[in-house]
Scaffold this motif. Structure first.
Motif, PDB file in Angstrom:
ATOM      1  N   GLY A 145       0.782  -1.235   0.000  1.00 36.12           N
ATOM      2  CA  GLY A 145       0.000   0.000   0.000  1.00 36.12           C
ATOM      3  C   GLY A 145       0.807   1.275   0.000  1.00 36.12           C
ATOM      4  N   TYR A 146       2.101   1.197  -0.387  1.00 33.70           N
ATOM      5  CA  TYR A 146       2.941   2.404  -0.403  1.00 33.70           C
ATOM      6  C   TYR A 146       3.166   2.853  -1.844  1.00 33.70           C
ATOM      7  N   PRO A 147       3.036   4.151  -2.105  1.00 33.77           N
ATOM      8  CA  PRO A 147       3.127   4.637  -3.483  1.00 33.77           C
ATOM      9  C   PRO A 147       4.543   4.681  -4.047  1.00 33.77           C
ATOM     10  N   ALA A 148       5.554   4.799  -3.188  1.00 35.37           N
ATOM     11  CA  ALA A 148       6.924   4.944  -3.696  1.00 35.37           C
ATOM     12  C   ALA A 148       7.929   4.387  -2.692  1.00 35.37           C
ATOM     13  N   PHE A 149       9.070   3.905  -3.211  1.00 31.97           N
ATOM     14  CA  PHE A 149      10.163   3.468  -2.353  1.00 31.97           C
ATOM     15  C   PHE A 149      10.812   4.668  -1.690  1.00 31.97           C
ATOM     16  N   ARG A 150      11.443   4.424  -0.530  1.00 34.20           N
ATOM     17  CA  ARG A 150      12.150   5.485   0.182  1.00 34.20           C
ATOM     18  C   ARG A 150      13.648   5.238   0.115  1.00 34.20           C
ATOM     19  N   GLY A 151      14.422   6.326   0.033  1.00 34.97           N
ATOM     20  CA  GLY A 151      15.880   6.221   0.094  1.00 34.97           C
ATOM     21  C   GLY A 151      16.433   5.224  -0.898  1.00 34.97           C
ATOM     22  N   GLN A 152      17.205   4.260  -0.384  1.00 35.51           N
ATOM     23  CA  GLN A 152      17.884   3.283  -1.236  1.00 35.51           C
ATOM     24  C   GLN A 152      17.094   1.979  -1.394  1.00 35.51           C
ATOM     25  N   GLN A 153      15.861   1.944  -0.923  1.00 32.81           N
ATOM     26  CA  GLN A 153      15.087   0.695  -0.967  1.00 32.81           C
ATOM     27  C   GLN A 153      15.029   0.089  -2.364  1.00 32.81           C
ATOM     28  N   ALA A 154      14.754   0.917  -3.381  1.00 28.23           N
ATOM     29  CA  ALA A 154      14.587   0.396  -4.746  1.00 28.23           C
ATOM     30  C   ALA A 154      15.863  -0.281  -5.237  1.00 28.23           C
ATOM     31  N   GLU A 155      17.041   0.347  -4.974  1.00 25.78           N
ATOM     32  CA  GLU A 155      18.311  -0.240  -5.414  1.00 25.78           C
ATOM     33  C   GLU A 155      18.613  -1.544  -4.674  1.00 25.78           C
TER      34      GLU A 155
END
Length: 607
Positions: free
Chosen positions: A19-29
């Motif tokens: 339910g979160y619209p976007a990753f934070r900080g380095q989460q996506a990498e």
């Protein structure tokens, strides 16, 4: 070769499941690194979203994600939280019956689980290793990875054996995660877990929502009660004490003073300890009084304060323990009462330990850094972050920024103190030395004829509390040592010589008499609970009541249903339809399906 659309798939899971619209900080990498089969060492502050860094890759990859977690008491809540969002999760630990264990093992072998939580002791058993070898493993996540460090504040011997994962499962990606590790601990994690080829992701250690405050001990329990009543009435919090006896006494004191408090320490019966932890996690407005055995991996997001009534052994320990406050990002407090006895006690524990000299040196250096944080004249947050190798500017939100301490040239008073210690032949403790300085006419002074010394009464212009503050800082600076083999006698160190000879200037914090507390129930200036309007607060309160009842029916902690942050967004948005609710952060598809209709009905009632 890179799988097509890995980032898009990760983003879809983040939004639809969690339910979160976007990753934070380095989460996506980090998610991409693990999902594509690479290893990672992740340092991220508590509340920074470490769990998603392995949960999402486990859902992206074929097989089950195996999470090594040191605290079996928390696995149930972690599994409940995943179940609430539709992730197939389970755990293997000693709390299960044989039939439950067998059922989980079957699911694992058949590929019917997305994540399984395992304690390191269980993981190392031949039965568990054989089970994993006969299953398809997506990844290994080693949580609280700092436990591998023998120099660290929370060493667990079984963690050293986890190098077996790389040896037995060389093709399975591994992610080691921790919120607390200085450079030395990072190097030890890499070496012991064979993560030499892992990418390192080091996030900022700053927790800007936490206000750090360290006060001089006067009457510590009364100071604690005043702090809770004035700044956190009705809030959930944790109070850390060094001994089991003190835990029991402080919990009893708080309860007698009208604050609902529960004790937690290793000496309690397991059932009572577990019941107390469960109440703290599942109910609101509970204060847990505990030894540091409590709290690792605590997922409760709305802990509004963490207090220390005894000095932690290291900045790592302090950082991890205070980090349990404000995981939801809302304002929180880290408060400590600190005094001369804390310094003496911690030094004694190091000196009298059976560890080798090398270990004692490391522990002594860690304690010196902790004392430096307590005694600093500058911003506490800057000092804290510098310890972890991160630069920062003064925060404007710690006690030394809000009420800057006054420094003074303490060279002469310190010379008087050192001279008095020398003149009594370095054979007496703090109380006697201060009596000599202040010219107190006691029986002990007469017995040793110390009223005849040239230093008798040379510090009469200062009170006992002032001299205790000067002595505490002199010990913290390494000018004075406490000989625990000679009834805590004060002795001069080599560093005292240049001070006595007038070759070195000493700056100290000026003693400030503890100020009376504000009116009960008044939040400190700058402390904002939330930015809700009166009408929105009414909706939020109604949602909290609904959450408590719902959590009771589902037998899970309230925060597993929804975090406060999500409910604040609902209170602001006042969704009139499921589609409106779908756009609130923290509401994934499963929660929308499970709770959506109830929330929309509740909004309609309040319209």
């Amino acid at each position: 070769m890179e799988q097509p659309g890995i980032n898009a798939r990760a983003q879809h899971i983040l939004d639809s499941v969690f339910g979160y619209p976007a990753f934070r900080g380095q989460q996506a990498e980090i998610v991409e690194q693990i999902a594509l089969g690479g290893d990672a060492l992740v340092l991220m502050p508590t509340g920074g979203g470490k769990s998603l860094c392995y949960q999402i890759p486990a859902l992206l990859r074929e097989g089950v994600g195996v999470v090594v977690s040191p605290l079996i008491a928390l696995m149930q809540d972690q599994v409940d939280a995943l179940d609430e969002v539709g992730v197939r999760a389970a755990y293997l630990n000693s709390t299960q019956s044989f039939d439950e264990m067998v059922q989980t093992e079957r699911k694992l072998r058949r590929g019917e689980l997305d994540l399984v939580y395992v304690a390191p002791e269980r993981l190392m058993t031949p039965r568990c290793l054989e089970l994993l070898e006969s299953s398809k493993i997506a990844l290994f996540a080693i949580d609280e990875a700092h436990c591998v460090s023998q120099w660290g504040h929370d060493f667990r011997p079984e963690y050293i054996k986890l190098s077996v994962l790389h040896e037995r499962f060389p093709e399975v990606p591994r992610i080691a995660l921790t919120a607390t590790a200085d450079q030395q601990t990072r190097e030890e994690i890499i070496e012991r877990l064979q993560l030499q080829n892992a990418l390192q992701f080091v996030s900022s250690f700053d927790r800007p929502n936490i206000r750090y405050q360290i006060v001089e001990k006067a009457n510590a329990r009364k100071q604690l009660l005043d702090f809770i009543e004035n700044e956190h009435p009705g809030d959930a919090g944790i109070v850390y004490c060094l001994s089991r006896k003190k835990v029991e006494e402080v919990a009893e004191f708080l309860n007698a003073s009208g604050v609902t408090a529960l004790p937690y320490h290793a000496g309690m019966e397991t059932a009572t300890r577990s019941a107390n932890q469960s109440r703290f996690l599942r109910e609101e407005s509970i204060v847990m009084v505990a030894t540091i055995a409590f709290g690792m991996g605590i997922d409760k997001p709305d802990v509004r304060f963490v207090c220390h009534l005894d000095l932690p052994k290291s900045i790592e320990g302090y950082y991890q323990e205070t980090g349990r406050a404000g995981r939801d990002g809302a304002p929180a407090n880290a408060w400590m009462a600190y005094g001369l006895q804390d310094v003496v006690q911690q030094r004694r524990m190091i000196d009298q330990s059976e560890a080798d000299d090398g270990f004692k040196r490391v522990q002594g250096a860690k304690l010196d850094a902790m004392l430096g944080l307590c005694e600093t004249l500058s911003c506490r947050r800057v000092r804290l972050l510098e310890y972890f190798g991160q630069g920062a500017s003064p925060c404007g939100n710690c006690d030394t920024c809000l009420n800057p301490p006054v420094s003074f040239d303490a060279t002469v008073p310190v010379q008087k103190l050192l001279s008095a210690i020398y003149r009594v032949d370095q054979r007496f403790g703090a109380m006697h030395v201060m009596d000599v300085l202040r010219g107190v006419d006691s029986d002990k002074i007469k017995q040793w004829q110390h009223e005849q010394l040239s230093v008798f009464g040379i510090g009469a212009e200062r009170g006992d509390a002032e001299w205790r503050a000067i002595l505490r800082q002199a010990i913290a600076m390494g000018l004075v040592a406490v000989d625990h083999d000679s009834f805590n006698a004060l002795k001069l160190t080599d560093a005292a010589r240049p001070v006595l000879r007038g070759e070195k200037k000493i700056l100290l914090r000026e003693y400030q008499k503890p100020v009376s507390q504000r009116k009960k129930g008044v939040k400190p200036k700058g402390y904002v609970e939330s930015d809700l309007s009166t009408q929105e607060q009414t909706v939020f309160d109604k949602l909290r009541w609904w959450r408590v009842e719902t959590a009771r029916k589902h037998n899970v902690p309230a925060y597993v249903i929804f975090h406060d942050a999500t409910m604040r967004e609902i209170a602001k948005a006042r969704p009139a339809s499921l589609d409106d609710l779908r756009h609130v952060s923290g509401v994934g598809e499963k929660k929308l399906e499970t709770y959506g209709a109830e929330i929309i009905a509740l909004m309609a009632e309040l319209a």
